[in-house]
Design a protein around this motif. Structure first.
Motif, PDB file in Angstrom:
ATOM      1  N   ASN A   1       0.833  -1.212   0.000  1.00  0.00           N
ATOM      2  CA  ASN A   1       0.000   0.000   0.000  1.00  0.00           C
ATOM      3  C   ASN A   1       0.859   1.250   0.000  1.00  0.00           C
ATOM      4  OD1 ASN A   1      -2.210  -1.683   0.134  1.00  0.00           O
ATOM      5  ND2 ASN A   1      -2.755  -1.191   2.245  1.00  0.00           N
ATOM      6  N   ALA A   2       1.926   1.246   0.803  1.00  0.00           N
ATOM      7  CA  ALA A   2       2.802   2.415   0.886  1.00  0.00           C
ATOM      8  C   ALA A   2       3.476   2.690  -0.455  1.00  0.00           C
ATOM      9  CB  ALA A   2       3.852   2.211   1.978  1.00  0.00           C
ATOM     10  N   GLU A   3       3.851   1.635  -1.155  1.00  0.00           N
ATOM     11  CA  GLU A   3       4.480   1.812  -2.466  1.00  0.00           C
ATOM     12  C   GLU A   3       3.468   2.322  -3.484  1.00  0.00           C
ATOM     13  OE1 GLU A   3       8.006  -1.564  -1.956  1.00  0.00           O
ATOM     14  OE2 GLU A   3       5.993  -2.172  -2.626  1.00  0.00           O
ATOM     15  N   GLU A   4       2.235   1.825  -3.404  1.00  0.00           N
ATOM     16  CA  GLU A   4       1.184   2.307  -4.299  1.00  0.00           C
ATOM     17  C   GLU A   4       0.894   3.782  -4.027  1.00  0.00           C
ATOM     18  OE1 GLU A   4       0.018   1.517  -7.424  1.00  0.00           O
ATOM     19  OE2 GLU A   4      -0.721  -0.391  -6.614  1.00  0.00           O
ATOM     20  N   ASP A   5       0.853   4.147  -2.759  1.00  0.00           N
ATOM     21  CA  ASP A   5       0.661   5.556  -2.398  1.00  0.00           C
ATOM     22  C   ASP A   5       1.803   6.408  -2.950  1.00  0.00           C
ATOM     23  OD1 ASP A   5      -1.651   4.945  -0.997  1.00  0.00           O
ATOM     24  OD2 ASP A   5      -0.690   4.969   0.978  1.00  0.00           O
ATOM     25  N   ALA A   6       3.010   5.875  -2.879  1.00  0.00           N
ATOM     26  CA  ALA A   6       4.188   6.633  -3.311  1.00  0.00           C
ATOM     27  C   ALA A   6       4.173   6.930  -4.804  1.00  0.00           C
ATOM     28  CB  ALA A   6       5.458   5.877  -2.949  1.00  0.00           C
ATOM     29  N   VAL A   7       3.596   6.033  -5.597  1.00  0.00           N
ATOM     30  CA  VAL A   7       3.525   6.284  -7.038  1.00  0.00           C
ATOM     31  C   VAL A   7       2.231   6.998  -7.418  1.00  0.00           C
ATOM     32  CG1 VAL A   7       5.044   4.358  -7.585  1.00  0.00           C
ATOM     33  CG2 VAL A   7       2.568   3.988  -7.577  1.00  0.00           C
ATOM     34  N   GLY A   8       1.407   7.292  -6.429  1.00  0.00           N
ATOM     35  CA  GLY A   8       0.210   8.095  -6.649  1.00  0.00           C
ATOM     36  C   GLY A   8      -0.914   7.416  -7.403  1.00  0.00           C
ATOM     37  N   LEU A   9      -0.984   6.086  -7.294  1.00  0.00           N
ATOM     38  CA  LEU A   9      -2.005   5.383  -8.071  1.00  0.00           C
ATOM     39  C   LEU A   9      -2.991   4.578  -7.224  1.00  0.00           C
ATOM     40  CD1 LEU A   9       0.144   4.208 -11.108  1.00  0.00           C
ATOM     41  CD2 LEU A   9      -1.686   5.919 -11.113  1.00  0.00           C
ATOM     42  N   SER A  10      -2.979   4.784  -5.932  1.00  0.00           N
ATOM     43  CA  SER A  10      -3.890   4.035  -5.063  1.00  0.00           C
ATOM     44  C   SER A  10      -5.349   4.248  -5.447  1.00  0.00           C
ATOM     45  CB  SER A  10      -3.670   4.416  -3.602  1.00  0.00           C
ATOM     46  OG  SER A  10      -2.388   4.009  -3.174  1.00  0.00           O
ATOM     47  N   ALA A  11      -5.707   5.488  -5.724  1.00  0.00           N
ATOM     48  CA  ALA A  11      -7.104   5.799  -6.050  1.00  0.00           C
ATOM     49  C   ALA A  11      -7.526   5.234  -7.399  1.00  0.00           C
ATOM     50  CB  ALA A  11      -7.319   7.311  -6.032  1.00  0.00           C
ATOM     51  N   ALA A  12      -6.560   4.930  -8.264  1.00  0.00           N
ATOM     52  CA  ALA A  12      -6.864   4.448  -9.607  1.00  0.00           C
ATOM     53  C   ALA A  12      -6.927   2.921  -9.689  1.00  0.00           C
ATOM     54  CB  ALA A  12      -5.819   4.958 -10.592  1.00  0.00           C
ATOM     55  N   MET A  13      -6.555   2.251  -8.616  1.00  0.00           N
ATOM     56  CA  MET A  13      -6.542   0.792  -8.630  1.00  0.00           C
ATOM     57  C   MET A  13      -7.929   0.209  -8.327  1.00  0.00           C
ATOM     58  SD  MET A  13      -3.548  -0.314  -9.473  1.00  0.00           S
ATOM     59  CE  MET A  13      -3.650   1.041 -10.654  1.00  0.00           C
ATOM     60  N   PRO A  14      -8.262  -0.934  -8.927  1.00  0.00           N
ATOM     61  CA  PRO A  14      -9.550  -1.574  -8.634  1.00  0.00           C
ATOM     62  C   PRO A  14      -9.614  -2.098  -7.195  1.00  0.00           C
ATOM     63  CG  PRO A  14      -8.210  -2.970 -10.056  1.00  0.00           C
ATOM     64  CD  PRO A  14      -7.521  -1.645  -9.972  1.00  0.00           C
TER      65      PRO A  14
END
Length: 230
Positions: free
Chosen positions: A158-171
């Motif tokens: 989750n932290a890595e996804e947040d870091a690349v700014g794509l958490s909101a775009a993931m299913p």
């Protein structure tokens, strides 16, 4: 005869509302460098043909010598086999390359699920890196138990996804789902982007190998070679 590995790439080329995506360069480049001299590799994707390379990964790893060299080998991903034409009987292992694409076209793909379950039932190695462990979320053994239930698992955090700014775009958030399906057994490196590889046995007795992130791709390939004795 060298072991035969089926490498699977995504066919999904766009994140809705965000832009181009695909498979992630170092997650194929580094494993390929380690695997191709000791194994026979066949590359497939859901749609077959050219599998989309995430342009962001090309830019991000433009100074990585392994990735730079790999870009000259476009024949590897320009004409992939169609996944539905692949048969477990022809291979010793299956390896899924990450990137954000698999989250969209491989998580619930019935062909992929059936193939993984077939490999697992024959105690053959199943493996994935970064986002690609999403392919295990809906796989089950012959009793209906998830293949990763009770197993230590890893994948893009989750932290890595947040870091690349794509958490909101993931299913969905991969860490959360891997943790849920495994029964709370998600693990990750002590630091974001650190190398983390896990090796567990499925309920059938075959190995499952997973790597957390792009930096874990090479180590994932090394673990695959160990399992195959190559």
């Amino acid at each position: 005869m060298p072991p035969k590995i089926l490498v699977v790439l995504t066919s999904h080329d766009e994140i809705p509302g965000v832009g181009p995506t695909g498979w992630y360069l170092p997650e194929l480049a580094h494993p390929y460098e380690k695997l191709h001299k000791k194994t026979t590799i066949t590359v497939a994707s859901p749609k077959g043909g050219k599998a989309p390379l995430d342009p962001g990964s090309v830019k991000m790893f433009s100074e990585d010598p392994v990735c730079k060299d790999f870009l000259s080998k476009e024949f590897i991903w320009s004409d992939t086999k169609k996944l539905s034409d692949m048969n477990e009987k022809d291979f010793d292992a299956i390896f899924y390359v990450g990137g954000h694409g698999p989250m969209f076209d491989l998580t619930k793909n019935p062909t992929s699920i059936s193939l993984i379950e077939s490999f697992a039932s024959k105690k053959k190695l199943i493996s994935a890196v970064c986002h690609a462990p999403c392919v295990f979320l809906y796989t089950q053994d012959n009793t209906g138990v998830p293949l990763i239930s009770g197993k230590e698992v890893t994948g893009f955090s989750n932290a890595e996804e947040d870091a690349v700014g794509l958490s909101a775009a993931m299913p969905f958030m991969l860490e959360d789902e891997l943790g849920r399906v495994s029964g709370g057994n998600y693990v990750k490196a002590a630091e974001d982007w650190g190398v983390k590889v896990v090796r567990e046995k499925s309920s059938y007795g075959g190995w499952i190998v997973m790597g957390q992130n792009p930096g874990s791709a090479g180590a994932t390939a090394e673990e695959i070679l160990k399992v195959l004795g190559a």
